[in-house]
Design an enzyme around this catalytic site. Structure first.
Site, PDB file in Angstrom:
ATOM      1  N   LYS A   1      -5.007 -10.137  -6.584  1.00 11.54           N
ATOM      2  CA  LYS A   1      -6.202 -10.636  -5.881  1.00 11.54           C
ATOM      3  C   LYS A   1      -7.411  -9.744  -6.203  1.00 11.54           C
ATOM      4  O   LYS A   1      -7.250  -8.559  -6.515  1.00 11.54           O
ATOM      5  CB  LYS A   1      -5.947 -10.716  -4.377  1.00 11.54           C
ATOM      6  CG  LYS A   1      -5.842  -9.402  -3.689  1.00 11.54           C
ATOM      7  CD  LYS A   1      -5.802  -9.521  -2.175  1.00 11.54           C
ATOM      8  CE  LYS A   1      -5.819  -8.116  -1.610  1.00 11.54           C
ATOM      9  NZ  LYS A   1      -5.517  -7.926  -0.248  1.00 11.54           N
TER      10      LYS A   1
ATOM     11  N   LYS B   1     -11.292  -4.509  -3.485  1.00 16.17           N
ATOM     12  CA  LYS B   1     -12.136  -3.317  -3.585  1.00 16.17           C
ATOM     13  C   LYS B   1     -11.370  -2.147  -4.173  1.00 16.17           C
ATOM     14  O   LYS B   1     -11.950  -1.213  -4.701  1.00 16.17           O
ATOM     15  CB  LYS B   1     -12.570  -2.856  -2.185  1.00 16.17           C
ATOM     16  CG  LYS B   1     -13.358  -3.850  -1.427  1.00 16.17           C
ATOM     17  CD  LYS B   1     -13.553  -3.387   0.013  1.00 16.17           C
ATOM     18  CE  LYS B   1     -13.408  -4.550   0.937  1.00 16.17           C
ATOM     19  NZ  LYS B   1     -13.795  -4.373   2.296  1.00 16.17           N
TER      20      LYS B   1
ATOM     21  N   LYS C   1       0.823  -1.219   0.000  1.00 19.42           N
ATOM     22  CA  LYS C   1       0.000   0.000   0.000  1.00 19.42           C
ATOM     23  C   LYS C   1       0.850   1.258   0.000  1.00 19.42           C
ATOM     24  O   LYS C   1       0.486   2.259  -0.605  1.00 19.42           O
ATOM     25  CB  LYS C   1      -0.963   0.010   1.194  1.00 19.42           C
ATOM     26  CG  LYS C   1      -2.080  -1.007   1.032  1.00 19.42           C
ATOM     27  CD  LYS C   1      -3.244  -0.745   1.962  1.00 19.42           C
ATOM     28  CE  LYS C   1      -4.390  -1.694   1.637  1.00 19.42           C
ATOM     29  NZ  LYS C   1      -5.405  -1.756   2.666  1.00 19.42           N
TER      30      LYS C   1
HETATM   31  P1  TYM Z   1     -10.677  -6.677   4.088  1.00 18.53           P
HETATM   32  O1  TYM Z   1     -11.757  -5.700   4.411  1.00 18.53           O
HETATM   33  O2  TYM Z   1      -9.712  -6.322   3.015  1.00 18.53           O
HETATM   34  O3  TYM Z   1     -11.310  -8.080   3.701  1.00 18.53           O
HETATM   35  C1  TYM Z   1     -12.273  -8.757   4.519  1.00 18.53           C
HETATM   36  C2  TYM Z   1     -12.038 -10.263   4.456  1.00 18.53           C
HETATM   37  O4  TYM Z   1     -12.093 -10.724   3.097  1.00 18.53           O
HETATM   38  C3  TYM Z   1     -10.912 -11.464   2.780  1.00 18.53           C
HETATM   39  N1  TYM Z   1     -10.574 -11.231   1.360  1.00 18.53           N
HETATM   40  C4  TYM Z   1     -10.322 -12.207   0.478  1.00 18.53           C
HETATM   41  N2  TYM Z   1     -10.324 -13.541   0.575  1.00 18.53           N
HETATM   42  C5  TYM Z   1     -10.038 -14.272  -0.542  1.00 18.53           C
HETATM   43  N3  TYM Z   1      -9.780 -13.692  -1.761  1.00 18.53           N
HETATM   44  C6  TYM Z   1      -9.773 -12.349  -1.907  1.00 18.53           C
HETATM   45  N4  TYM Z   1      -9.528 -11.793  -3.102  1.00 18.53           N
HETATM   46  C7  TYM Z   1     -10.048 -11.534  -0.757  1.00 18.53           C
HETATM   47  N5  TYM Z   1     -10.129 -10.181  -0.556  1.00 18.53           N
HETATM   48  C8  TYM Z   1     -10.434 -10.014   0.751  1.00 18.53           C
HETATM   49  C9  TYM Z   1      -9.835 -10.900   3.702  1.00 18.53           C
HETATM   50  O5  TYM Z   1      -8.788 -11.816   3.888  1.00 18.53           O
HETATM   51  C10 TYM Z   1     -10.635 -10.637   4.970  1.00 18.53           C
HETATM   52  O6  TYM Z   1     -10.737 -11.817   5.746  1.00 18.53           O
HETATM   53  N6  TYM Z   1      -7.486  -5.884   7.844  1.00 18.53           N
HETATM   54  C11 TYM Z   1      -8.710  -6.558   7.464  1.00 18.53           C
HETATM   55  C12 TYM Z   1      -9.901  -6.231   8.338  1.00 18.53           C
HETATM   56  C13 TYM Z   1      -9.647  -6.470   9.789  1.00 18.53           C
HETATM   57  C14 TYM Z   1      -9.607  -7.731  10.454  1.00 18.53           C
HETATM   58  C15 TYM Z   1      -9.364  -7.420  11.830  1.00 18.53           C
HETATM   59  C16 TYM Z   1      -9.726  -9.045  10.029  1.00 18.53           C
HETATM   60  C17 TYM Z   1      -9.459  -5.510  10.728  1.00 18.53           C
HETATM   61  N7  TYM Z   1      -9.277  -6.066  11.964  1.00 18.53           N
HETATM   62  C18 TYM Z   1      -9.249  -8.433  12.781  1.00 18.53           C
HETATM   63  C19 TYM Z   1      -9.614 -10.058  11.000  1.00 18.53           C
HETATM   64  C20 TYM Z   1      -9.379  -9.747  12.357  1.00 18.53           C
HETATM   65  C21 TYM Z   1      -9.063  -6.171   6.041  1.00 18.53           C
HETATM   66  O7  TYM Z   1      -8.719  -5.107   5.577  1.00 18.53           O
HETATM   67  O8  TYM Z   1      -9.886  -7.057   5.407  1.00 18.53           O
END
Ligand code: TYM
Length: 350
Positions: free
Chosen positions: A212, A215, A115
């Site tokens: 991947k 968003k 990022k």
């Molecule tokens: P975020 O918002 O990017 O994504 C949410 C969840 O979706 C999964 N994910 C994917 N899995 C498979 N293929 C993909 N292309 C894909 N894109 C997203 C992510 O792995 C995630 O599980 N930092 C985290 C949010 C967060 C969090 C936490 C997660 C904040 N605190 C504590 C677990 C525990 C995030 O930005 O996810």
């Protein structure tokens, strides 16, 4: 068992989020109702301010994402659904953990490197310390299991490292009392285990099999959003990048064909089949036959989610009530661990 996970309320919920994480959240929620334990799922709105954002959009996206999660099957009667901003303990614990986390650990995070790119100096401090807040999110509730996609694995490993370092520095040590009895030490935090679905750990972009699904990709054609209508889904699948070769009969034959492997993986995850079983069905056929079948499968499975989402997304009052109720429960559960962390550090709170 305590299941905790979060999602950033930026933009739409896409197929990667759904197959990589949310579907597992729903499964675990439904299992825990019978086996006992608790699920906490939250909108990581505090994380969302680590990058430039429009405040009014963040507020709207937070409610929309809550609606999307309910539409996917997160039931506020079974799970605690809330947003971080209503539970100040997340930000408080992050500060307490900042004393334990090391710059070197954060510097190694691939998401930070990706990022920040070449412009590290221009990034917010929040983007750098983002994984410490993520550690606080799960440690605060003594999470045992954290269902996430593959891309969050490294952040979870960091949370485990922070928990271990904090416990060994500030937990009470075990000792043998005057009668020779072993008195065990007491840890402040539980080390959480990531739960990553083997069949959909990493869903790739429809336009580029090496990136991947995300968003933040500027191309809408790169992802399927759960609220897309049937025509949009069919069009995105039809235009997905592939190759002219027919499908082989086993996954080994898809090596080096990343876009093709991704579409087969999506089909398998949606149909609840092994990828080899999908190939056994489509072996020898080209994408002219496979893509419409995949599109129809997606439309069939996503339509009920989109319908529930559209019915709920504009009911701001109902969504606010769900988040307020979930946040009250989360504040209650967070209090003992936060108090233990303050006390362990020698901080006097009166
Ligand atoms: P975020 O918002 O990017 O994504 C949410 C969840 O979706 C999964 N994910 C994917 N899995 C498979 N293929 C993909 N292309 C894909 N894109 C997203 C992510 O792995 C995630 O599980 N930092 C985290 C949010 C967060 C969090 C936490 C997660 C904040 N605190 C504590 C677990 C525990 C995030 O930005 O996810």
């Amino acid at each position: 068992m305590r299941v905790v996970s979060g999602i950033q309320p930026t933009g739409n919920l896409h197929l990667g989020n759904y197959l990589g994480a949310i579907r597992n959240w729903v499964r675990m929620q439904d299992e825990l109702v019978t086996t006992g334990g608790e699920c906490l799922f939250f909108l990581a709105d505090l994380h969302a301010i680590s990058q430039p954002h429009v405040p009014a959009e963040l507020a709207a996206n937070t409610r929309e994402m809550a609606a999307a999660l309910v539409a996917c099957g997160i039931d506020p009667a079974k799970s605690i659904l809330f947003n971080q901003a209503q539970v100040p303990a997340h930000a408080e614990l992050q500060w307490l953990l900042n004393g334990t986390a090391r710059m070197g650990w954060l510097n190694r995070m691939t998401q930070w490197k990706d990022k920040a790119g070449k412009n590290r100096e221009g990034q917010s401090v929040a983007l750098f310390t983002y994984p410490v807040l993520q550690a606080a999110d799960v440690l605060l509730y003594q999470a045992t299991h954290v269902p996430v996609g593959e891309d969050q694995k490294q952040h979870l490993e960091l949370a485990r490292d922070i928990a271990q370092a904090f416990n060994s520095a500030f937990g009470t040590k075990g000792f043998t009392d005057s009668q020779g009895h072993e008195v065990p030490g007491r840890d402040i935090f539980t080390q959480p285990d990531p739960i990553i679905p083997p069949e959909a750990a990493r869903i790739m972009s429809l336009r580029d099999g090496s990136a991947k699904m995300s968003k933040s990709d500027p191309s809408e054609m790169s992802r399927i959003n759960l609220a897309d209508d049937a025509d949009t889904i069919m069009q995105k699948v039809r235009k997905a990048k592939t190759d002219p070769e027919p499908l082989p009969s086993e996954m080994a034959g898809l090596e080096g064909r990343t876009e093709a492997a991704n579409l087969v993986g999506i089909y398998a995850a949606m149909a609840g089949m092994k990828p080899d079983a999908v190939l056994a069905q489509f072996a020898g056929q080209g994408f002219g036959a496979f893509k419409p079948a995949l599109g129809e499968l997606l439309v069939e499975q996503l339509a009920p989610i989109a319908a529930r989402f559209n019915a709920l997304r504009h009911d701001g009052e109902a969504l606010d009530a769900i988040l307020a109720q979930g946040s009250a429960r989360a504040r209650h559960l967070a209090a003992p661990t936060l108090a233990a962390a303050y006390a362990a550090l020698g901080l006097v709170r009166g």
